[in-house]
Motif scaffolding. Structure first.
Motif, PDB file in Angstrom:
ATOM      1  N   GLN A  13      11.510   3.183  -7.473  1.00 18.80           N
ATOM      2  CA  GLN A  13      10.581   4.310  -7.510  1.00 18.80           C
ATOM      3  C   GLN A  13      11.286   5.623  -7.804  1.00 18.80           C
ATOM      4  O   GLN A  13      10.793   6.442  -8.585  1.00 18.80           O
ATOM      5  N   ALA A  14      12.436   5.838  -7.180  1.00 18.61           N
ATOM      6  CA  ALA A  14      13.164   7.095  -7.381  1.00 18.61           C
ATOM      7  C   ALA A  14      13.630   7.237  -8.836  1.00 18.61           C
ATOM      8  O   ALA A  14      13.457   8.298  -9.455  1.00 18.61           O
ATOM      9  N   GLY A  51      10.373  10.583   0.449  1.00 19.89           N
ATOM     10  CA  GLY A  51      11.823  10.574   0.281  1.00 19.89           C
ATOM     11  C   GLY A  51      12.242  11.166  -1.053  1.00 19.89           C
ATOM     12  O   GLY A  51      13.225  11.919  -1.135  1.00 19.89           O
ATOM     13  N   ILE A  52      11.494  10.860  -2.116  1.00 19.35           N
ATOM     14  CA  ILE A  52      11.789  11.430  -3.437  1.00 19.35           C
ATOM     15  C   ILE A  52      11.616  12.946  -3.399  1.00 19.35           C
ATOM     16  O   ILE A  52      12.428  13.695  -3.955  1.00 19.35           O
ATOM     17  N   ILE A 243      19.033   8.508  -3.981  1.00 17.48           N
ATOM     18  CA  ILE A 243      18.921   8.120  -5.393  1.00 17.48           C
ATOM     19  C   ILE A 243      18.261   9.225  -6.204  1.00 17.48           C
ATOM     20  O   ILE A 243      18.646   9.503  -7.340  1.00 17.48           O
ATOM     21  N   THR A 244      17.277   9.882  -5.612  1.00 17.30           N
ATOM     22  CA  THR A 244      16.603  10.989  -6.300  1.00 17.30           C
ATOM     23  C   THR A 244      17.577  12.121  -6.569  1.00 17.30           C
ATOM     24  O   THR A 244      17.627  12.670  -7.680  1.00 17.30           O
ATOM     25  N   TYR A 245      18.353  12.497  -5.564  1.00 13.40           N
ATOM     26  CA  TYR A 245      19.331  13.580  -5.719  1.00 13.40           C
ATOM     27  C   TYR A 245      20.298  13.269  -6.864  1.00 13.40           C
ATOM     28  O   TYR A 245      20.557  14.117  -7.729  1.00 13.40           O
ATOM     29  N   VAL A 250      21.855  13.518 -12.928  1.00  9.95           N
ATOM     30  CA  VAL A 250      22.017  12.798 -14.201  1.00  9.95           C
ATOM     31  C   VAL A 250      21.050  13.346 -15.240  1.00  9.95           C
ATOM     32  O   VAL A 250      21.412  13.545 -16.407  1.00  9.95           O
ATOM     33  N   LEU A 251      19.809  13.612 -14.831  1.00 15.23           N
ATOM     34  CA  LEU A 251      18.806  14.125 -15.774  1.00 15.23           C
ATOM     35  C   LEU A 251      19.213  15.500 -16.305  1.00 15.23           C
ATOM     36  O   LEU A 251      19.046  15.785 -17.501  1.00 15.23           O
TER      37      LEU A 251
END
Length: 285
Positions: A13-14, A51-52, A243-245, A250-251
């Motif tokens: 999901q993240a 969490g995201i 993972i979102t962080y 990366v993005l």
């Protein structure tokens, strides 16, 4: 089993929310191939969405501190009758714009008879039991990314900010319940096309995403038909935030290095495959 589910679902999901590849589209693909597609949601999905949101807030903590400061400062100025929108700082104007873009989403809660509300109507129309719609949306997202990537180095006259906010709000309104669409991609791409810088557009998409994720997460936890344990919830929350962080970093790197085309081609290829599968599913039914 629930712990493994929390780990893999949080990662999936993240990644698919932050990267412009559509979380809803990948979710529809997974459920379609698993043969257990329903419109129901799990509490774990809601926890991961929160969490995201936490991961985004940590990645852009300075931005969110500024937003909070300007939000409460705006109310203070209004209370003391010294609010002047035209003379607002760029940070204050950014806050006004994001709030304006969020306004169309209020229409989701309008009652719609037996379907519940407007959001439920859109949701039911999107998840129709085959992957044709998801494939088309994914392919269109890829095409939009290619157009946007070609415009990143070009200077253009920006559209007035109020109009930008309204248009982006409408795009977000349509993207949220549509399987195969990506809120991050839609907002970022349209913002760039309307004249925003890539940095400004990315921040705009992340702020809108955070607001949407928190509302969605709370709603999903409240109405989720599949309950989860505290341990699974904590694991899902932490992993999705981490993972979102990392995905945000990366993005940012991808955008700076003009590499959006890789996500674009991924969306196009996956979209075409899903469309073909969707047509096949319609035929055999």
């Amino acid at each position: 089993m629930w712990i493994l589910t929390a780990i893999f679902q949080a990662i999936g999901q993240a990644l698919s929310w932050i990267f412009p590849i559509s979380e809803s589209g990948h979710s529809a693909i997974f459920h379609d191939f698993a043969g257990r597609f329903t419109n129901a949601c799990s509490q774990l999905t809601g926890v991961i969405h929160i969490g995201i949101a936490i991961g985004i807030i940590v990645a852009f903590y300075k931005l969110f501190l500024q937003l909070a400061k300007n939000f409460f400062g705006g109310w203070n100025d209004l209370f003391h009758k010294r609010l002047d929108v035209k003379k607002s700082s760029p940070q204050r104007k950014f806050m006004y714009m994001t709030i304006l873009s969020f306004v169309p989403m209020i229409f989701y809660v309008i009652p719609a008879g037996k379907y519940g509300n407007v959001y439920s109507v859109f949701h039911r129309m999107s998840y129709n039991g085959n992957l044709l719609g998801e494939g088309i949306c994914l392919a269109l997202t890829g095409a939009l990314l290619i157009v946007t990537a070609s415009m990143l180095d070009k200077k253009q006259k920006p559209v007035p900010q109020v109009l930008q906010a309204v248009i982006i709000g409408i795009i977000a309104f349509l993207a949220i319940p549509t399987a195969g669409a990506s809120l991050v991609a839609g907002v970022f791409c349209v913002a760039v096309i309307l004249g925003m810088s890539d940095k400004y557009a990315l921040r705009y998409s992340m702020v809108l995403s955070t607001m949407v994720l928190i509302v969605m997460g709370i709603a999903e936890i409240c109405v989720g038909v599949t309950k989860i344990s505290i341990i699974s919830a904590v694991i899902g929350l932490i992993i999705s935030a981490v993972i979102t962080y990392l995905s945000v970093k990366v993005l940012i790197f991808v955008i700076k290095n003009k590499a959006l085309k890789y996500f674009a081609w991924y969306d196009i290829v996956l979209g075409v495959l899903c469309a073909v599968i969707g047509i096949f599913e319609i035929v055999i039914k």
